[in-house]
Enzyme design. Structure first.
Site, short mmCIF file in Angstrom:
data_model
loop_
_atom_site.label_atom_id
_atom_site.label_comp_id
_atom_site.label_asym_id
_atom_site.label_seq_id
_atom_site.Cartn_x
_atom_site.Cartn_y
_atom_site.Cartn_z
N TYR A 96 65.40 3.44 78.84
CA TYR A 96 66.25 4.54 78.37
C TYR A 96 67.70 4.20 78.72
O TYR A 96 67.97 3.72 79.83
CB TYR A 96 65.82 5.83 79.06
CG TYR A 96 66.03 7.08 78.23
CD1 TYR A 96 65.30 7.30 77.08
CD2 TYR A 96 66.99 8.03 78.59
CE1 TYR A 96 65.49 8.45 76.32
CE2 TYR A 96 67.17 9.18 77.84
CZ TYR A 96 66.42 9.38 76.71
OH TYR A 96 66.62 10.51 75.97
N ASN A 169 63.27 20.02 74.77
CA ASN A 169 62.79 20.07 73.38
C ASN A 169 63.32 21.27 72.59
O ASN A 169 63.90 21.08 71.52
CB ASN A 169 61.26 19.99 73.36
CG ASN A 169 60.78 18.63 73.83
OD1 ASN A 169 60.96 17.64 73.14
ND2 ASN A 169 60.22 18.56 75.03
N VAL A 198 59.36 19.49 69.45
CA VAL A 198 60.62 19.82 68.76
C VAL A 198 60.31 20.34 67.36
O VAL A 198 60.89 21.33 66.91
CB VAL A 198 61.57 18.60 68.70
CG1 VAL A 198 62.76 18.90 67.79
CG2 VAL A 198 62.04 18.21 70.09
N ARG A 218 51.64 13.27 59.61
CA ARG A 218 50.78 12.12 59.38
C ARG A 218 49.46 12.56 58.75
O ARG A 218 48.96 13.65 59.06
CB ARG A 218 50.43 11.44 60.72
CG ARG A 218 51.39 10.43 61.22
CD ARG A 218 50.89 9.83 62.54
NE ARG A 218 50.69 10.84 63.58
CZ ARG A 218 49.53 11.18 64.10
NH1 ARG A 218 48.42 10.58 63.70
NH2 ARG A 218 49.46 12.10 65.05
N TYR A 287 66.27 11.94 65.66
CA TYR A 287 66.23 12.22 67.10
C TYR A 287 65.04 11.54 67.78
O TYR A 287 64.83 11.72 68.98
CB TYR A 287 66.21 13.74 67.36
CG TYR A 287 64.94 14.44 66.95
CD1 TYR A 287 64.72 14.82 65.63
CD2 TYR A 287 63.93 14.71 67.87
CE1 TYR A 287 63.55 15.46 65.25
CE2 TYR A 287 62.76 15.35 67.51
CZ TYR A 287 62.58 15.72 66.19
OH TYR A 287 61.42 16.34 65.81
N MET A 290 59.02 7.64 66.48
CA MET A 290 57.63 7.50 66.95
C MET A 290 56.89 6.33 66.32
O MET A 290 56.01 5.75 66.95
CB MET A 290 56.87 8.81 66.72
CG MET A 290 57.33 9.91 67.66
SD MET A 290 56.18 11.30 67.74
CE MET A 290 56.53 12.15 66.21
N PHE A 312 70.92 12.58 66.94
CA PHE A 312 71.09 13.60 67.98
C PHE A 312 70.45 13.13 69.27
O PHE A 312 69.31 12.64 69.28
CB PHE A 312 70.45 14.94 67.58
CG PHE A 312 70.67 16.00 68.63
CD1 PHE A 312 71.87 16.69 68.67
CD2 PHE A 312 69.71 16.26 69.61
CE1 PHE A 312 72.11 17.64 69.67
CE2 PHE A 312 69.94 17.20 70.60
CZ PHE A 312 71.15 17.89 70.63
N LYS A 370 51.64 18.90 75.74
CA LYS A 370 52.66 18.63 76.76
C LYS A 370 52.10 18.89 78.15
O LYS A 370 51.51 19.95 78.40
CB LYS A 370 53.85 19.55 76.48
CG LYS A 370 54.96 19.53 77.48
CD LYS A 370 55.76 18.24 77.46
CE LYS A 370 56.46 18.02 76.13
NZ LYS A 370 57.07 16.69 76.01
#
Lengths: 375, 375
Positions: A96, A169, A198, A218, A287, A290, A312, A370
C-alpha cells in the site's frame, strides 16, 4: 490459537524493534519507569503487530504492550470493535502506498469507549463512544492513547460493528456520490462490484437521495438470490457481466436516464461495461481493482463521448480541505444506520479468534462477510 | 484531372440529390429563377462535393454550382485557401460523429476575401479577409454565401495558408494548454505525436508562455533531424518511444519539473509513456488516436497516483460557453504567426490539383506536410 503472545519486553530476536514500537507509543520524552504507576497511564494493551512486511497470517503477532503515559490533552480509549479491511492487509503486505513503517500495529478504523482522559480534556468523558476521525493507524489493540483531537464522539444508538466500520467504506461511497458530479433526484449512476461493502453503501445512499442505480455483478452461482438481495437494498437494476454482452446496453434501461457517473472497483471488462452505460460527458471513478486487470478505453470515448476518468482514495481525500467536513458526514452516515437505511453484512469475531478472522479476510475460506473484531 | 466536372443540373442518376444540395445552398425561400440575374447573387462557385459517404478519392467530385442569393445580412466570400484536415476525410468517409448529411461540400476551415455584401452589412467590406468562425462545413469551394455572423475579419499581415489553418489545429493546441490545468511559467507538459501539427503548435505556444515541454515521437529514420527541428521550434526534450523503455522515465528530466498535463494523440504504448511522465494528480488529455490502439491504464494510476483522463474535441468545444472567446484566441494565434513564433509545414496546392493533394492527405504518397488548397 496460533498467534504468539508475549508480555513486556522480550529478550533476543526482535526485541530492539519491539522496543522502538513501545517507545513510539509512549510519546512523552520521559522514560516509562518514572510514571509507570502514576494514575496518568493507560492499562496495558493487547495488540496485533507486525515487525516486517509480508503475508499477514505469517507476520502478525498478538502481543502485550506496557502502559502508556496519558498526557494532559490525551484520551485513553478502550477499543470496542475494529474491522479487517483489504487496505489493512495491503499495508501489512507492504504494497500500500501509504503505510506505517514496521514494527506497527494493524488496523485503521474502529470504535472505542473513553476509559480515561488527561487533565486538560473537557469535551470527552469516560464512557463516551469515540472513533478516530480521520481514521488512523493501529486500531487493532485493546487500549489506545492519542490526543483528544483524534477522537470524534458519536451517539451510542448504533451497533458497535457499524460504528467501527463507518469510515473506510461508507464514507468512500458517500464522497464518490457527491464529489465528482452534481447529482439530482431522478439522475442515475452505474457501478460494478455492487455486492462489495462500498457497492451496497452506494445503492442505499443513492436510493436515499432518489438517484437511480444500475448495478453490475460477476456471474456466479445463486445469482438470483444476489440480485434479489441488492434490489431489497434499493438497487434499480442488477445485471451480470454476461447479460451485458449486447451491442446497446442502454436499450436495457427503459425509463432510467443514462447515468452521468460510474464507479469501478473491478477493472478489465467490468470497467468497460461501466463506460458503456455512461452518457455523453460522463465520469467514471475508479476506487478498486479486484480483477487485477487494467482499464482499457477507446480514443473515441475520450474525444467524441467526452468521458472523464478519475480515481478516489479516501486516505488521500482525508488530507484535503473537504476532509474538515468528514465528522459531519460520519454523523450523517451513522444517522442512516440508526434509521435502518444503511445496512451491510458483517461477521463479529472475538479478539481471541483474530487468526480465523484474518484467514477469512484473506479469502482463505471463500467469500465471507466483513470481519469485525470485538475486543 | 480525374474529378468529374458538371455544370448546372445534370440529368439522370444523382440529379435529385444535386438539386437538394443546390436548394440547401440557396437558403432563401424564393425559387432561384426569380433573382438569378439581379445584383444580389454570388458568382457561380466550383466546389468539391460528395453525394455518398465513402473513400474521399472515389466519392468526391468537383462540380460547378449556380449563383446563390445574397440576402441583406449575407456576405459573399471568394475563398482564398482551405486545408485538407484528417477530420475532413473522416467526415467524407462517414466515420466522424458530427458531419453534414450528403450531398455536401467538403472542408471545415479556410480563409477568403469578401466579394460582396448584403444591404444590411456594415461591418465587412469587399476586400476584407475573413475566416468562418466558428469553422463551418463547406469551405472547399470558390464562393461561399453565409450570414455575416459566420465571418470573422482578420488582419492581412499573415500568409493565407496560416489564416486558412489557424482554427482546427492551433486552436486545439491553445485550448488544451489552457482549459484543463492552470499552468504557470516554469511548469511542464508532456505530449506524444509531437511532430503533428497540433504537437508543433503545443511546443511553440508552451515556449511562448515559459512552459517546459517534453516530447515523445515514434522511432523513425532520420530521428536526429526530427529532434533538431522540434528543438528549434522550442522543444525542451524530445524522446523516441524506445528511449523511454526505462524503469524511471522521470530520472531523464534533470531540472525540468514533473509535468502536470499531458497530451495524447497516439494511444497504445505511446499514451502509457505520457502517463508515466505525469506527476501525482496530473491530467492526460486525449485528442487523437493515430495508432488506432486504445489507452490502457492501471488501477493504481487512478487511485494512488490520482491521474485524471479527459478528452478534447474542438467541434464540441465550439458549442460551449468558452467558444464566445474563440475569435480573440484566433487573433492571438495569428499574432504569434505574424511575429514568427508559430510556424508549421504546409504544402500549397492549386485547386486544379485537388486530387493530388487529396491523395497526399490520404497518405497514399508517404508522409506529407499539411495540404492547403489555393482557390
Amino acid at each position: 490459537m496460533a498467534l504468539l503472545r508475549s508480555v513486556g519486553v522480550k529478550a533476543g530476536k526482535g526485541s530492539s524493534s519491539f522496543f522502538s514500537l513501545t517507545r513510539r507509543l509512549v510519546h512523552g520524552a520521559q522514560p516509562l519507569s518514572v510514571r509507570a504507576f502514576s494514575s496518568a497511564v493507560s492499562p496495558p494493551s493487547k495488540a496485533v503487530v507486525y515487525e516486517l512486511h509480508g503475508s499477514p497470517d505469517t507476520v502478525t503477532k498478538l502481543i502485550d504492550l506496557p502502559p502508556v503515559e496519558i498526557k494532559e490533552s490525551d484520551v485513553c480509549v478502550k477499543m470496542l470493535a475494529a474491522p479487517i479491511n483489504p487496505s489493512d492487509i495491503n499495508r501489512i503486505e507492504g504494497v500500500y502506498p501509504v503505510r506505517p513503517p514496521p514494527p506497527a500495529i494493524g488496523g485503521y478504523e474502529g470504535v472505542g469507549e473513553v476509559h480515561s482522559v488527561g487533565s486538560a480534556v473537557t469535551a470527552l468523558s469516560p464512557g463516551d463512544w469515540v472513533i478516530p476521525s480521520p481514521p488512523s493507524f493501529g486500531t487493532w489493540q485493546t487500549y489506545i492513547v492519542k490526543n483528544q483531537n483524534v477522537w470524534h464522539k458519536i451517539n451510542k444508538d448504533v451497533p458497535i460493528e457499524y460504528a467501527a466500520t463507518i469510515t473506510v467504506n461508507p464514507l468512500t461511497a458517500l464522497r464518490m456520490l457527491e464529489d465528482y458530479i452534481t447529482l439530482n433526484s431522478g439522475d442515475a449512476i452505474v457501478q460494478n462490484g455492487a455486492t462489495s461493502m462500498v457497492g451496497k453503501c452506494v445503492i442505499q445512499i443513492a436510493q436515499s437521495r432518489g438517484i437511480h442505480n444500475i448495478n453490475i455483478v460477476r456471474d456466479r452461482a445463486g445469482i438470483d438470490e444476489v440480485k434479489e438481495k441488492l434490489k431489497k437494498l434499493g438497487a434499480d437494476e442488477v445485471y451480470t457481466e454476461s447479460q451485458l454482452e449486447v451491442k446497446n446496453v442502454k436499450s436495457l434501461l427503459g425509463d432510467i436516464p443514462e447515468p452521468s457517473l460510474g464507479f469501478n472497483c473491478v477493472g478489465g471488462n467490468s470497467a468497460s461495461l461501466v463506460l458503456k452505460f455512461l452518457r455523453q460527458g460522463g465520469t467514471m471513478v475508479t476506487y478498486g481493482g479486484m480483477s487485477k486487470k487494467p482499464i482499457t478505453v477507446s480514443t473515441s470515448s475520450f474525444i467524441f463521448k467526452d468521458l472523464s476518468l478519475r480515481g478516489f482514495w479516501l486516505q488521500k481525500w482525508m488530507t484535503t480541505d473537504k476532509a474538515g467536513e468528514s465528522r459531519k458526514m460520519i454523523d450523517r452516515l451513522l444517522g442512516l444506520v440508526r434509521d435502518g437505511k444503511l445496512i451491510y453484512d458483517m461477521e463479529i469475531v472475538p479478539f481471541d479468534n483474530f487468526k480465523t478472522a484474518l484467514d477469512k479476510a484473506l479469502g482463505k475460506l471463500g467469500s465471507q462477510p466483513k470481519q469485525v473484531i470485538i475486543f
